[in-house]
Design a protein around this motif. Structure first.
Motif, PDB file in Angstrom:
ATOM      1  N   GLU A  85     -30.644 -32.627  -7.361  1.00  0.00           N
ATOM      2  CA  GLU A  85     -29.301 -32.036  -7.371  1.00  0.00           C
ATOM      3  C   GLU A  85     -28.456 -32.830  -8.346  1.00  0.00           C
ATOM      4  O   GLU A  85     -28.417 -34.064  -8.281  1.00  0.00           O
ATOM      5  CB  GLU A  85     -28.675 -32.099  -5.973  1.00  0.00           C
ATOM      6  N   ARG A  86     -27.809 -32.132  -9.260  1.00  0.00           N
ATOM      7  CA  ARG A  86     -26.971 -32.784 -10.280  1.00  0.00           C
ATOM      8  C   ARG A  86     -27.738 -33.864 -11.039  1.00  0.00           C
ATOM      9  O   ARG A  86     -27.247 -34.968 -11.254  1.00  0.00           O
ATOM     10  CB  ARG A  86     -25.710 -33.361  -9.654  1.00  0.00           C
ATOM     11  N   GLU A  87     -28.985 -33.538 -11.364  1.00  0.00           N
ATOM     12  CA  GLU A  87     -29.860 -34.413 -12.145  1.00  0.00           C
ATOM     13  C   GLU A  87     -30.231 -35.709 -11.439  1.00  0.00           C
ATOM     14  O   GLU A  87     -30.646 -36.676 -12.069  1.00  0.00           O
ATOM     15  CB  GLU A  87     -29.251 -34.697 -13.514  1.00  0.00           C
ATOM     16  N   GLU A  88     -30.075 -35.759 -10.109  1.00  0.00           N
ATOM     17  CA  GLU A  88     -30.454 -36.925  -9.326  1.00  0.00           C
ATOM     18  C   GLU A  88     -31.322 -36.503  -8.144  1.00  0.00           C
ATOM     19  O   GLU A  88     -31.180 -35.407  -7.616  1.00  0.00           O
ATOM     20  CB  GLU A  88     -29.212 -37.653  -8.790  1.00  0.00           C
ATOM     21  N   THR A  90     -32.364 -36.176  -4.432  1.00  0.00           N
ATOM     22  CA  THR A  90     -31.653 -36.072  -3.165  1.00  0.00           C
ATOM     23  C   THR A  90     -32.677 -35.872  -2.055  1.00  0.00           C
ATOM     24  O   THR A  90     -33.661 -35.146  -2.223  1.00  0.00           O
ATOM     25  CB  THR A  90     -30.670 -34.878  -3.183  1.00  0.00           C
TER      26      THR A  90
END
Length: 99
Positions: A85-88, A90
């Protein structure tokens, strides 16, 4: 008691950790510090390599993501999804009925 790693998360691990097909990523339980979890006072650590007997696993993009027998209790009441999520990365914990 399910470990599910999304294809996108597996690709993220491969790129960020320079992993190759056939590699292993172990999730393990530790007190405090690290990746927050559904268990109060416990967090997740992560290491590369195979250690102990694999109890729970998911293989994506040729990488085996797992918990060994010593740490599998961590998912007794939860299913864990690893997503991007959002390039991270999770971690999502869903309560299950396997109590």
């Amino acid at each position: 008691m399910i470990l599910e790693v999304s294809k996108e998360a597996a690709k993220w691990y491969k790129e960020e950790l320079d992993l190759n097909e056939g590699d292993y990523v172990q999730f393990y339980v530790q007190l405090y510090g690290g990746i927050p979890t559904a268990h109060p006072n416990y967090s997740l650590g992560m290491s590369i390599g195979k250690e102990g007997n694999i109890a729970i696993k998911d293989v994506k993009e040729g990488i085996t993501f797992y918990f060994n027998e010593d740490h599998s209790w961590f998912l007794k009441e939860f299913d864990m999804k690893v997503v991007v999520e959002r390039e991270e990365i999770t971690f999502i914990f869903d309560k299950n009925d396997n109590q």
